[in-house]
Design a protein around this motif. Structure first.
Motif, short mmCIF file in Angstrom:
data_model
loop_
_atom_site.label_atom_id
_atom_site.label_comp_id
_atom_site.label_asym_id
_atom_site.label_seq_id
_atom_site.Cartn_x
_atom_site.Cartn_y
_atom_site.Cartn_z
N VAL A 1 76.44 27.75 20.93
CA VAL A 1 76.42 26.38 21.19
C VAL A 1 77.75 25.46 21.88
N GLN A 2 78.72 26.24 21.43
CA GLN A 2 80.33 25.60 21.89
C GLN A 2 80.29 26.02 23.45
N HIS A 3 79.84 27.35 23.90
CA HIS A 3 80.07 27.62 25.30
C HIS A 3 79.22 26.99 25.97
N CYS A 4 78.07 26.44 25.63
CA CYS A 4 77.06 25.64 26.59
C CYS A 4 77.72 24.17 26.70
N VAL A 5 78.10 23.55 25.40
CA VAL A 5 78.81 22.36 25.53
C VAL A 5 79.90 22.39 26.45
N SER A 6 80.75 23.47 26.47
CA SER A 6 81.75 23.43 27.22
C SER A 6 81.53 23.49 28.89
N LEU A 7 80.42 24.12 29.03
CA LEU A 7 80.11 24.51 30.52
C LEU A 7 79.49 23.02 30.93
N VAL A 8 78.72 22.17 30.06
CA VAL A 8 78.55 20.92 30.42
C VAL A 8 79.66 20.13 30.70
N GLU A 9 80.41 19.94 29.59
CA GLU A 9 81.68 19.10 29.95
C GLU A 9 82.64 19.59 31.20
#
Length: 198
Positions: free
Chosen positions: A185-193
């Motif tokens: 989850v954190q990696h995917c959020v970071s990717l979008v941000e």
């Protein structure tokens, strides 16, 4: 009085058909999204749904039509979950809300994730469905990339983000990406941000 009875009977019949169709779609999600790629022929679907083949053909012309309906059902749920999550989140937390909504639907219910992301690779009936569905997800991501003023660049970044997220979720579902759920989850959020600041 007779007309009223017929009307209610008709309504009940339509409701029964709807319930049977939903039972078949639920069975289809479980079978098409099974880890072992369980048989998903008409007989297997009917057995899993607890219905006879007569009721299968009441709603679906053939197996390919059914497989497409299962895929569309999962795709609609994914889109609705993302739209709802983004609409209810602040501008700062939209990426997090969207990713978590997708994880809840696709990872916490892995059969649905495998139908959406993996089934098109092995089911000819929906072989192009992923390509057809992708623009809707690209549009959702693109709407979050407001920090990129150039619309063409924003679109390209959104396409790249959707591609990256799709690969990550596919890897997680097929077991080639083995990290804790929250790490994903954190990696995917970071990717979008990070894409939004590109």
């Amino acid at each position: 009085m007779e007309t009223t009875r017929r009307s209610w009977a008709g309504t009940a019949l339509e409701e029964r058909r709807r319930v049977r169709r939903e039972a078949l779609l639920t069975a289809g999600i479980q079978l098409l999204g099974a880890v072992d790629r369980a048989a998903s022929n008409v007989r297997a679907v009917c057995r899993a749904a607890g219905l006879t083949e007569r009721y299968f053909y009441e709603s679906f012309g053939d197996r390919d039509t059914f497989v497409r309906a299962v895929y569309d059902e999962v795709g609609d749920r994914a889109r609705d979950a993302l739209v709802t999550a983004v609409a209810g989140a602040s501008a700062e937390s939209r990426a997090d809300a969207a990713v978590r909504a997708f994880v809840e639907l696709m990872v916490d219910e892995p059969a649905m994730g495998r139908v959406l992301l993996l089934a098109p690779l092995r089911e000819p009936a929906i072989g192009t469905s992923g390509v057809e569905l992708a623009p809707a997800f690209v549009t959702l991501v693109q709407q979050q990339l407001t920090m990129i003023p150039d619309p063409e660049k924003r679109h390209m970044v959104a396409v790249g983000v959707v591609g990256a997220l799709t690969s990550l979720f596919m890897g997680y579902l097929d077991g080639t990406v083995t990290v804790p759920r929250e790490t994903l989850v954190q990696h995917c959020v970071s990717l979008v941000e990070h894409a939004g600041r590109a």
